[in-house]
Structures are given as structure tokens and as C-alpha cells.
Design a protein around this motif. Structure first.
Motif, PDB file in Angstrom:
ATOM      1  N   ILE A  73       0.829  -1.203   0.000  1.00  0.00           N
ATOM      2  CA  ILE A  73       0.000   0.000   0.000  1.00  0.00           C
ATOM      3  C   ILE A  73       0.865   1.256   0.000  1.00  0.00           C
ATOM      4  N   ILE A  74       1.940   1.246   0.770  1.00  0.00           N
ATOM      5  CA  ILE A  74       2.796   2.448   0.814  1.00  0.00           C
ATOM      6  C   ILE A  74       3.460   2.681  -0.556  1.00  0.00           C
ATOM      7  N   ILE A  75       4.004   1.638  -1.155  1.00  0.00           N
ATOM      8  CA  ILE A  75       4.634   1.819  -2.468  1.00  0.00           C
ATOM      9  C   ILE A  75       3.601   2.245  -3.507  1.00  0.00           C
ATOM     10  N   ALA A  76       2.434   1.580  -3.495  1.00  0.00           N
ATOM     11  CA  ALA A  76       1.398   1.928  -4.477  1.00  0.00           C
ATOM     12  C   ALA A  76       0.926   3.360  -4.290  1.00  0.00           C
ATOM     13  N   SER A  87       0.888  -2.357 -14.728  1.00  0.00           N
ATOM     14  CA  SER A  87       1.068  -3.530 -15.586  1.00  0.00           C
ATOM     15  C   SER A  87       1.007  -4.863 -14.857  1.00  0.00           C
ATOM     16  N   SER A  88       1.444  -4.924 -13.592  1.00  0.00           N
ATOM     17  CA  SER A  88       1.463  -6.239 -12.952  1.00  0.00           C
ATOM     18  C   SER A  88       0.063  -6.805 -12.781  1.00  0.00           C
ATOM     19  N   LEU A 143       8.132 -10.704  -1.457  1.00  0.00           N
ATOM     20  CA  LEU A 143       8.614  -9.763  -2.470  1.00  0.00           C
ATOM     21  C   LEU A 143       7.857  -9.964  -3.786  1.00  0.00           C
ATOM     22  N   THR A 144       7.741 -11.221  -4.192  1.00  0.00           N
ATOM     23  CA  THR A 144       6.988 -11.548  -5.404  1.00  0.00           C
ATOM     24  C   THR A 144       5.560 -11.045  -5.292  1.00  0.00           C
ATOM     25  N   THR A 145       4.949 -11.266  -4.124  1.00  0.00           N
ATOM     26  CA  THR A 145       3.549 -10.895  -3.932  1.00  0.00           C
ATOM     27  C   THR A 145       3.360  -9.385  -3.967  1.00  0.00           C
ATOM     28  N   ILE A 146       4.266  -8.654  -3.320  1.00  0.00           N
ATOM     29  CA  ILE A 146       4.170  -7.193  -3.339  1.00  0.00           C
ATOM     30  C   ILE A 146       4.194  -6.701  -4.787  1.00  0.00           C
ATOM     31  N   HIS A 162       0.912  -7.465  -6.586  1.00  0.00           N
ATOM     32  CA  HIS A 162      -0.284  -6.723  -6.181  1.00  0.00           C
ATOM     33  C   HIS A 162      -0.181  -5.218  -6.406  1.00  0.00           C
ATOM     34  N   LEU A 163       1.021  -4.741  -6.739  1.00  0.00           N
ATOM     35  CA  LEU A 163       1.196  -3.297  -6.899  1.00  0.00           C
ATOM     36  C   LEU A 163       0.274  -2.717  -7.969  1.00  0.00           C
TER      37      LEU A 163
END
Lengths: 270, 315
Positions: free
Chosen positions: B107-110, B133-134, B184-187, B190-191
Motif C-alpha cells: 500500500i505504501i509503495i502503491a 502492468s502487474s 517480495l513476489t507478492t508485493i 499486487h502493486l
């Protein structure tokens, strides 16, 4: 000052784009590398090894999986659009007993995680003889509370006068639904369609359970099959298959991004 | 309505018919056609959502045979066994840790990406597309790509580490790193979705709020704290809920990256249910774990309704 600010924004945006898109660029690049180049840790291929793609299509019936995925996703998309738009029509334009209660019932299905019904659904589909059949991969997903909710929100913005005019003109419900409501709601239908197509294309657990052979298996499970049967060195081939899996949905997303964003935000907030 | 009335007239309007019509309406409401429109959804929900939900609860009170069919009623024994099994406790712990690793970071990165992509610049559409894109890349495709990235010898991560003279990490096979790597993969995965929803929320904020703040000379971070975040809070709340539910339901990444290992360190709850139900065919015990998961998700959703409702404007 403005120019400095703009330039630095562009720099930051570009850097972030590169970091975020890096895994896909790396995979794309590796899909053209020979096994040896991959092992040496090259970032760019010296020559383009298109044979990775050929190899991927030969190792598993990737073409069959591709057709299956397209077919399944399209069928679910149109199924969801038909079933949800009918339900949404009833909730907005028809007056019937228990409307509020039934709407709550619909919404409550959104709170039930799909896993909660997974085990009995597997048994049901097995008893119906739908294992390794398209029916098992599509029909259970036709009803969508989210879809009904999204379309209901849009249908509510259609002026009541239109319905009254149709009644006076003696137009029945089904014609009003088909010829008036659906055409004016094209944007919401497209949003829901893109969303459904993407989620169906990307589904993983259910197809894993219900496809034990290659006949109706979708791409995602095909990729799992390819990945598990490839030897460690064939990363180029595996990455080629990844590209085949990822590119169609990326295209759908790129075309429909604006639609999707607007539709999903409205759905989330209203 | 008009049609129905016409129909009554055509049939002659005999008193008996009219009476039957009235009774009919009293039961079904004024427009019985509604049920025709609702029928497909109702049947599908009944067969594939409500029946199986109750069936799962039912199964959780039984022992099951090799085919997964219920045999002996054992009351709450499945639950007792579940909560006293170290595997389940570990699995629940890993799941909570996984939620903690992935949800706030995503959430913070997004949010940062959405704030940047909400600036009015030429060509911003391109960056928005890349950032989202992800969302267009499936769990399977991205997991396989990350499997490659994490590869101890050929993967890029260990190459980068070796450039700095650091020893390579066994990302997916080291119990200390595996859950982090899956997170890491999941973040990353979901971004895209989270970004898209947050950007939509930002674009819905009334421009006038910023105009008046600008006139008063309020700085960027002041506006962020006093206007943007409060106005965005319903969207943020929605995104937090959806991300948490998504994290609880994680399956594909685990199946492709670690298969629950090493040493059960990434055996998240849905993966452990899958193993119980479809590898060991122990439907009874798997069902009890499903019921626990169901109540966890219900709790998260209920909190969303309790705290999110107030701030959200319904039409």
C-alpha cells in the motif's frame, strides 16, 4: 523552478518504471537466450534464439492451452455479463417482494471467500462429470455479486422517465432491457468484461484441481506443467512460455486500463 | 405493468382468474418477471456458494474416508486437533507474518506511485500503464519469472550481490529467506491493482480543495496530510481490506515457488488446506481449516464495514 521540478519528476518516474517493469524485461530478454547464455548470467542475448518459442510449443501443447484459455475466458466473460446484467435489471427496474433482502443476500456472497466452497464444489463438479470439461471451468463462475453490484450502480443512473416512456409505448421488459438498458450501459459492461476476462485468464487453483489432462487445461496450469518438466538449464524456453501467457492479458490491460480504473474505483467507492 | 394489465383483460377478467392473479402477486410481488431475471444468479449462488458453504461446515464435524466422504461424526474434534497441531499453528503464524510483510509495503509503495502518477505531465499515461502492468500478469507467469530471478546460480539477484562481493543467498531454499522472497513476489504482483485503485481515488478528490489551499500558500506535504490522505481514506480502507483478504488467500505463488517449504516456513493457510484436501484427501480436517479461514476473512470484512462505512458516501 517549474522545469527543474518537471525534469526531476520525469527522472523519478522513469527510474521507478524501469525497476517495476524490470522482471518482465528480464524475462523477455531471457526468452531469446540460449541455455548457456542464461547460465553465464548475460542480460541481453547475443543473437535472438527464436527457437525457444518453437521449443515451448513443442514441449507441451502450448497452442492448445492458449486456445483453451481464450475460450474459457470469453465464455466466463459473456456468462457473467448476461447473468449479472439480468440480476441488476431486476434490482433496479422491477418491483418485487423481498428485493432489499435479496440484495443483501447477493452482497453477502462477496464476503464468502472462494476457498470456503472449494471442497464441496470439487465434489459437485466431479459428480456432474465436469472434471476435464469446459463446463466445470466456466459455469460455476457465471454468477457474480461484484458484477451485479457494479451494473446496478450504473443502471440506477438511467432516468426513470425512460422506463415510463417505454411502458407507455407498450415496450415489454425484455425489449427495454435489451434495446435500451444494455446499450446505454456499454461502458460499465466493458469494464466488467475486462475485469472478468483478466481474473478468469489468471485463475490458478480451480483449474489446477479440475484439469487432470491436457484437453481443456488453460495456459496457467500449462505453464506449471512446462516449468516442472523442464530441466534446470532451459530457462529460455520457460521464459518464452511466460511471454505467451503474459502478453495477451497485458494487451487487454493496456487497451482497457482507463475503463478499468474508472469502473473499479466507482465500484469500490459507491 | 401495462402488459400485465392487458393480459388480465384479454383472458376475460373472470373473477376467479382475477383472484388467482391477486394471490399470485401477493406471493411474488407486483412483477413476477423479476424472478426470471434473478433465477440464473440465484441457482448458481445456491449451488456453488451457499450449499458448499454449509456443506463445508458440515464436513468439518466428520471424519472422512479415502475418497473424502464423511464417515463418523466427531463433533469439534477436527478443530481441537487443528489447534493442537504444530503445523497448523506454524501455518497460521506464517500467514500472519506474510500479511504483515506484504500489505503495508504494497500500500505504501502503491500510494507513492499513485501520488507521482497523479501529477499532470505530458506522457503520464505511459507511466500509469507501466505502474499498473502487474495487474495484467498472472500469478503463474510472475511466479515463474521470479523463480528465475531467485535462481541461486543463473538468477539476477545473486549476480547483483556478487558484483558487490557479497555471498549469494538461497532465496527460496533458505528457511530464513523463503517467506521474504515469496512476499517480495507478492508485493510486486499486487502493486498494479492497488496502484490503479488508489490513482482512481486520488482523481476523485475535488480540485477546488487544492486551489484554495494553494491560495493560502500551503505546502505540498501539508496538503498531503490535510487534504489528500483524509479524502483518500475510504479508498485506502478499501485497499487495505482487499489486500488483507488477498494475502489470506495466497496460493499460486506458494505452489510454484516453494511448495510450502523449506521446513513448512511458507506453508500459508490456503496451501495447507490444499495439501490436506487434495493431496491427503482428508476433507474433514481440511474443512475445519477452511471454516477458520472463513471466519478470519469475515472478521476483516466486518471491520471494513464498521469503520469504512462511515466515511464512504453511498449513492
Amino acid at each position: 523552478m517549474r522545469i527543474v521540478k518537471q525534469t526531476s519528476l520525469y527522472v523519478v518516474l522513469t527510474a521507478l518504471s524501469l525497476v517495476l517493469f524490470f522482471p518482465m524485461l528480464y524475462a523477455f530478454s531471457a526468452s531469446f537466450m540460449s541455455a548457456q547464455e542464461v547460465l553465464l548470467g548475460h542480460f541481453l542475448p547475443s543473437t535472438l534464439h527464436f527457437e525457444n518459442y518453437l521449443q515451448a510449443f513443442q514441449d507441451v501443447p502450448l497452442f492448445r492451452f492458449l486456445i483453451n484459455s481464450i475460450f474459457i475466458s470469453l465464455v466466463v466473460t459473456f456468462g457473467v455479463l448476461a447473468v449479472s446484467s439480468m440480476a441488476a435489471y431486476a434490482f433496479v427496474f422491477l418491483d418485487f417482494k423481498g428485493r432489499k433482502l435479496l440484495f443483501v443476500l447477493f452482497i453477502s456472497t462477496m464476503m464468502i471467500p472462494w476457498e470456503a466452497s472449494m471442497i464441496p464444489n470439487f465434489v459437485t463438479v466431479q459428480q456432474l462429470g465436469w472434471i476435464n470439461r469446459y463446463a466445470g471451468l466456466t459455469i460455476p463462475f457465471f454468477a457474480s455479486a461484484f458484477g451485479t453490484f457494479l451494473l446496478r450502480q450504473y443502471f440506477k443512473t438511467i432516468p426513470k422517465e425512460m422506463q415510463e416512456a417505454a411502458q407507455i409505448a407498450g415496450i415489454g421488459h425484455f425489449r427495454f432491457f435489451m434495446n435500451v438498458v444494455l446499450p446505454v450501459s456499454k461502458t460499465s459492461l466493458v469494464t466488467l468484461g475486462i475485469y472478468t476476462f483478466l481474473t478468469t485468464w489468471n485463475a490458478y487453483l480451480w483449474p489446477l484441481l479440475t484439469t487432470t489432462d491436457e484437453l481443456v487445461r488453460p495456459l496457467q496450469i500449462g505453464l506449471r506443467q512446462l516449468q516442472s518438466q523442464e530441466t534446470v538449464n532451459e530457462w529460455g524456453v520457460v521464459m518464452a512460455a511466460v511471454m505467451v501467457v503474459a502478453v495477451p492479458t497485458l494487451i487487454v490491460l493496456f487497451i482497457g486500463q482507463k475503463h478499468l480504473q474508472k469502473g473499479l474505483t466507482d465500484g469500490a467507492l459507491k | 405493468m401495462a402488459m400485465e394489465r392487458a393480459q388480465v383483460e384479454r383472458t376475460g377478467g373472470l373473477p376467479a382468474t382475477v383472484a388467482r392473479e391477486k394471490l399470485f402477486r401477493r406471493i411474488l410481488g407486483r412483477q413476477p418477471a423479476a424472478w426470471l431475471y434473478l433465477m440464473p444468479s440465484l441457482i448458481l449462488f445456491a449451488v456453488f456458494v451457499f450449499y458448499p458453504l454449509f456443506k463445508t461446515i458440515y464436513l468439518s464435524f466428520f471424519l472422512s474416508d479415502m475418497k473424502g466422504l464423511p464417515t463418523v461424526f466427531i463433533g469439534l474434534d477436527n478443530y481441537v486437533r487443528l489447534f493442537s497441531s504444530p503445523e497448523f499453528i506454524q501455518s497460521a503464524g506464517s500467514t500472519l507474518l506474510f500479511v504483515l510483510y506484504t500489505v503495508p509495503a504494497t500500500i505504501i509503495i502503491a500510494l507513492i506511485l499513485a501520488l507521482l502518477a497523479n501529477e499532470k505531465l505530458k506522457g503520464i499515461g505511459f507511466f500509469r500503464t507501466i505502474f499498473s502492468s502487474s495487474m495484467g500478469i498472472s500469478v503463474a507467469a510472475s511466479s515463474v519469472v521470479w523463480l528465475f530471478i531467485f535462481n541461486p546460480s543463473a538468477g539476477i539477484l545473486n549476480r547483483i550481490l556478487s558484483l558487490f562481493g557479497l555471498r549469494g543467498i538461497n532465496w527460496l531454499a533458505d528457511p530464513n529467506w523463503a517467506l521474504f522472497s515469496v512476499s517480495l513476489t507478492t508485493i510486486w504482483l499486487h502493486l498494479g491493482f492497488t496502484f490503479l485503485i488508489l490513482l482512481g481515488g486520488l482523481q476523485n478528490i475535488d480540485e477546488h480543495l487544492y486551489e484554495s489551499a494553494n491560495i493560502e500558500g500551503a505546502g505540498y506535504f501539508y496538503q498531503l496530510r490535510r487534504i489528500t490522505l483524509p479524502m483518500l481514506s475510504p479508498t485506502l480502507f478499501f485497499v487495505i481490506t482487499v489486500s488483507m483478504i488477498d494475502a489470506f488467500q495466497t496460493f499460486g505463488q506458494i505452489d510454484l515457488l516453494t511448495k510450502g517449504g523449506p521446513g513448512n516456513s511458507t506453508n500459508l493457510i490456503v496451501y495447507s488446506i490444499y495439501q490436506k484436501a487434495f493431496i491427503n484427501f482428508d476433507f474433514g480436517s481440511a474443512s475445519s481449516a477452511v471454516v477458520v479461514l472463513f471466519f478470519c476473512i469475515l472478521l476483516v470484512t466486518a471491520l471494513q464495514f464498521k469503520f469504512g462505512e462511515r466515511k464512504v458516501h453511498y449513492q
